[in-house]
Scaffold this motif. Sequence first.
Motif, PDB file in Angstrom:
ATOM      1  N   PHE A  31       0.832  -1.201   0.000  1.00 34.37           N
ATOM      2  CA  PHE A  31       0.000   0.000   0.000  1.00 34.37           C
ATOM      3  C   PHE A  31       0.869   1.253   0.000  1.00 34.37           C
ATOM      4  O   PHE A  31       0.666   2.178  -0.787  1.00 34.37           O
ATOM      5  CB  PHE A  31      -0.926  -0.019   1.207  1.00 34.37           C
ATOM      6  N   TYR A  32       1.883   1.293   0.884  1.00 37.30           N
ATOM      7  CA  TYR A  32       2.752   2.453   0.952  1.00 37.30           C
ATOM      8  C   TYR A  32       3.489   2.671  -0.362  1.00 37.30           C
ATOM      9  O   TYR A  32       3.710   3.801  -0.789  1.00 37.30           O
ATOM     10  CB  TYR A  32       3.788   2.288   2.077  1.00 37.30           C
ATOM     11  N   ASN A  33       3.882   1.570  -1.001  1.00 38.79           N
ATOM     12  CA  ASN A  33       4.671   1.668  -2.221  1.00 38.79           C
ATOM     13  C   ASN A  33       3.865   2.214  -3.397  1.00 38.79           C
ATOM     14  O   ASN A  33       4.388   2.966  -4.219  1.00 38.79           O
ATOM     15  CB  ASN A  33       5.250   0.301  -2.596  1.00 38.79           C
ATOM     16  N   LYS A  34       2.600   1.837  -3.477  1.00 40.35           N
ATOM     17  CA  LYS A  34       1.848   2.198  -4.681  1.00 40.35           C
ATOM     18  C   LYS A  34       0.909   3.386  -4.498  1.00 40.35           C
ATOM     19  O   LYS A  34       0.466   3.971  -5.484  1.00 40.35           O
ATOM     20  CB  LYS A  34       1.061   0.991  -5.191  1.00 40.35           C
ATOM     21  N   VAL A  35       0.599   3.744  -3.245  1.00 33.91           N
ATOM     22  CA  VAL A  35      -0.380   4.809  -3.019  1.00 33.91           C
ATOM     23  C   VAL A  35       0.312   6.094  -2.584  1.00 33.91           C
ATOM     24  O   VAL A  35       0.970   6.147  -1.548  1.00 33.91           O
ATOM     25  CB  VAL A  35      -1.408   4.385  -1.951  1.00 33.91           C
ATOM     26  N   HIS A  36       0.141   7.114  -3.403  1.00 35.75           N
ATOM     27  CA  HIS A  36       0.639   8.446  -3.059  1.00 35.75           C
ATOM     28  C   HIS A  36      -0.520   9.367  -2.681  1.00 35.75           C
ATOM     29  O   HIS A  36      -0.397  10.189  -1.779  1.00 35.75           O
ATOM     30  CB  HIS A  36       1.427   9.027  -4.231  1.00 35.75           C
ATOM     31  N   THR A  37      -1.626   9.204  -3.375  1.00 32.47           N
ATOM     32  CA  THR A  37      -2.854   9.919  -3.028  1.00 32.47           C
ATOM     33  C   THR A  37      -4.004   8.925  -3.041  1.00 32.47           C
ATOM     34  O   THR A  37      -3.934   7.876  -3.705  1.00 32.47           O
ATOM     35  CB  THR A  37      -3.160  11.067  -4.007  1.00 32.47           C
ATOM     36  N   LEU A  38      -5.056   9.256  -2.297  1.00 26.14           N
ATOM     37  CA  LEU A  38      -6.209   8.361  -2.198  1.00 26.14           C
ATOM     38  C   LEU A  38      -7.444   9.175  -1.865  1.00 26.14           C
ATOM     39  O   LEU A  38      -7.377  10.143  -1.107  1.00 26.14           O
ATOM     40  CB  LEU A  38      -5.953   7.308  -1.124  1.00 26.14           C
ATOM     41  N   SER A  39      -8.565   8.763  -2.432  1.00 29.96           N
ATOM     42  CA  SER A  39      -9.855   9.334  -2.038  1.00 29.96           C
ATOM     43  C   SER A  39     -10.821   8.186  -1.794  1.00 29.96           C
ATOM     44  O   SER A  39     -10.753   7.143  -2.461  1.00 29.96           O
ATOM     45  CB  SER A  39     -10.404  10.273  -3.119  1.00 29.96           C
ATOM     46  N   ALA A  40     -11.716   8.361  -0.817  1.00 35.11           N
ATOM     47  CA  ALA A  40     -12.659   7.300  -0.477  1.00 35.11           C
ATOM     48  C   ALA A  40     -13.846   7.872   0.278  1.00 35.11           C
ATOM     49  O   ALA A  40     -13.765   8.956   0.871  1.00 35.11           O
ATOM     50  CB  ALA A  40     -11.970   6.227   0.375  1.00 35.11           C
ATOM     51  N   ASP A  41     -14.940   7.139   0.241  1.00 34.32           N
ATOM     52  CA  ASP A  41     -16.065   7.395   1.132  1.00 34.32           C
ATOM     53  C   ASP A  41     -15.901   6.482   2.344  1.00 34.32           C
ATOM     54  O   ASP A  41     -15.228   5.447   2.268  1.00 34.32           O
ATOM     55  CB  ASP A  41     -17.394   7.075   0.443  1.00 34.32           C
ATOM     56  N   PHE A  42     -16.516   6.856   3.478  1.00 33.28           N
ATOM     57  CA  PHE A  42     -16.440   5.973   4.628  1.00 33.28           C
ATOM     58  C   PHE A  42     -17.775   5.932   5.365  1.00 33.28           C
ATOM     59  O   PHE A  42     -18.555   6.883   5.337  1.00 33.28           O
ATOM     60  CB  PHE A  42     -15.327   6.398   5.590  1.00 33.28           C
ATOM     61  N   GLN A  43     -18.001   4.799   5.998  1.00 31.76           N
ATOM     62  CA  GLN A  43     -19.143   4.591   6.886  1.00 31.76           C
ATOM     63  C   GLN A  43     -18.579   4.193   8.248  1.00 31.76           C
ATOM     64  O   GLN A  43     -17.812   3.237   8.342  1.00 31.76           O
ATOM     65  CB  GLN A  43     -20.062   3.483   6.355  1.00 31.76           C
ATOM     66  N   GLN A  44     -18.951   4.919   9.275  1.00 31.87           N
ATOM     67  CA  GLN A  44     -18.424   4.678  10.615  1.00 31.87           C
ATOM     68  C   GLN A  44     -19.545   4.213  11.548  1.00 31.87           C
ATOM     69  O   GLN A  44     -20.618   4.811  11.594  1.00 31.87           O
ATOM     70  CB  GLN A  44     -17.818   5.968  11.154  1.00 31.87           C
ATOM     71  N   VAL A  45     -19.281   3.140  12.283  1.00 31.13           N
ATOM     72  CA  VAL A  45     -20.252   2.619  13.248  1.00 31.13           C
ATOM     73  C   VAL A  45     -19.536   2.385  14.575  1.00 31.13           C
ATOM     74  O   VAL A  45     -18.520   1.683  14.620  1.00 31.13           O
ATOM     75  CB  VAL A  45     -20.900   1.309  12.771  1.00 31.13           C
ATOM     76  N   GLN A  46     -20.066   2.951  15.646  1.00 32.66           N
ATOM     77  CA  GLN A  46     -19.513   2.739  16.977  1.00 32.66           C
ATOM     78  C   GLN A  46     -20.479   1.893  17.785  1.00 32.66           C
ATOM     79  O   GLN A  46     -21.673   2.181  17.854  1.00 32.66           O
ATOM     80  CB  GLN A  46     -19.276   4.074  17.685  1.00 32.66           C
ATOM     81  N   ARG A  47     -19.959   0.828  18.400  1.00 36.67           N
ATOM     82  CA  ARG A  47     -20.781  -0.085  19.206  1.00 36.67           C
ATOM     83  C   ARG A  47     -20.251  -0.132  20.637  1.00 36.67           C
ATOM     84  O   ARG A  47     -19.040  -0.035  20.862  1.00 36.67           O
ATOM     85  CB  ARG A  47     -20.769  -1.496  18.601  1.00 36.67           C
ATOM     86  N   ASP A  48     -21.191  -0.310  21.598  1.00 39.47           N
ATOM     87  CA  ASP A  48     -20.781  -0.414  22.989  1.00 39.47           C
ATOM     88  C   ASP A  48     -20.304  -1.824  23.301  1.00 39.47           C
ATOM     89  O   ASP A  48     -20.218  -2.682  22.408  1.00 39.47           O
ATOM     90  CB  ASP A  48     -21.911   0.027  23.926  1.00 39.47           C
ATOM     91  N   ASP A  49     -20.000  -2.080  24.572  1.00 39.69           N
ATOM     92  CA  ASP A  49     -19.439  -3.381  24.931  1.00 39.69           C
ATOM     93  C   ASP A  49     -20.436  -4.524  24.812  1.00 39.69           C
ATOM     94  O   ASP A  49     -20.065  -5.705  24.903  1.00 39.69           O
ATOM     95  CB  ASP A  49     -18.854  -3.350  26.343  1.00 39.69           C
ATOM     96  N   ASN A  50     -21.719  -4.198  24.592  1.00 35.12           N
ATOM     97  CA  ASN A  50     -22.735  -5.223  24.350  1.00 35.12           C
ATOM     98  C   ASN A  50     -23.059  -5.390  22.871  1.00 35.12           C
ATOM     99  O   ASN A  50     -23.946  -6.166  22.515  1.00 35.12           O
ATOM    100  CB  ASN A  50     -24.016  -4.882  25.112  1.00 35.12           C
TER     101      ASN A  50
END
Length: 217
Positions: A31-50
């Motif tokens: 990844f480090y070798n081939k990627v100089h720039t990157l763009s992406a969408d992201f989805q973030q989910v936070q869950r509790d200990d249950n």
Amino acid sequence: MRMTRWLVAFVMLCVAGMAQAEQGSKTLQAFYNKVHTLSADFQQVQRDDNGNVVQQASGTFLLSRPKEFRWEYKQPYKQIIVSNGKVFKFYDVDLAQVTVRDIGATLKATPALLLTGGEALNDAFKITDGGKHDGLTWVHLTPKAKDTDFKSVDLGLKNDVPALMKLHDNLGQTTSITFGNIKINPKLPESKFTLHVPDNVEVVDGRANGKGQDGAH
């Protein structure tokens, strides 16, 4: 401020140097070798200990190695976190407030120390190969310091690109970030890593010397 350390942990993984694990290391190094720039969408989910969902968010991520990035929340709130390689700026649109911090101060206070790359990654983390499962190659990282907010980070890569990151904190919560619409080495203008602060927004300058020259306004 909703900017949490899992975000910095992920970004430092993207911009840091080589990790000393087996297969996971090879994939991360690719990844480090081939990627100089990157763009992406992201989805973030936070869950509790249950396992219950406590927060969800989505947005876009831009990266220009070695130190420039833009992390922008678009739903359910609007926040922008930008580094131009000299300073971090955190813009909470809802609060109409921008926080500015020196790179040096920020790196000392968080795992963003690893933005410096190279051996810093190995100095700060115990890195092990997480194997292959769920169609991804995994790297498992455990912080060596005892005063961090998280216990471990699992980074899953597909086709040598981060696809899923899971951060496990000390409260038993897990934050998962899934990346989609990934583009490798797109042309990203420098303006994407500069935050222009509106006149009606409060600026909290946390730099050691107050308002200094940072290359961005």
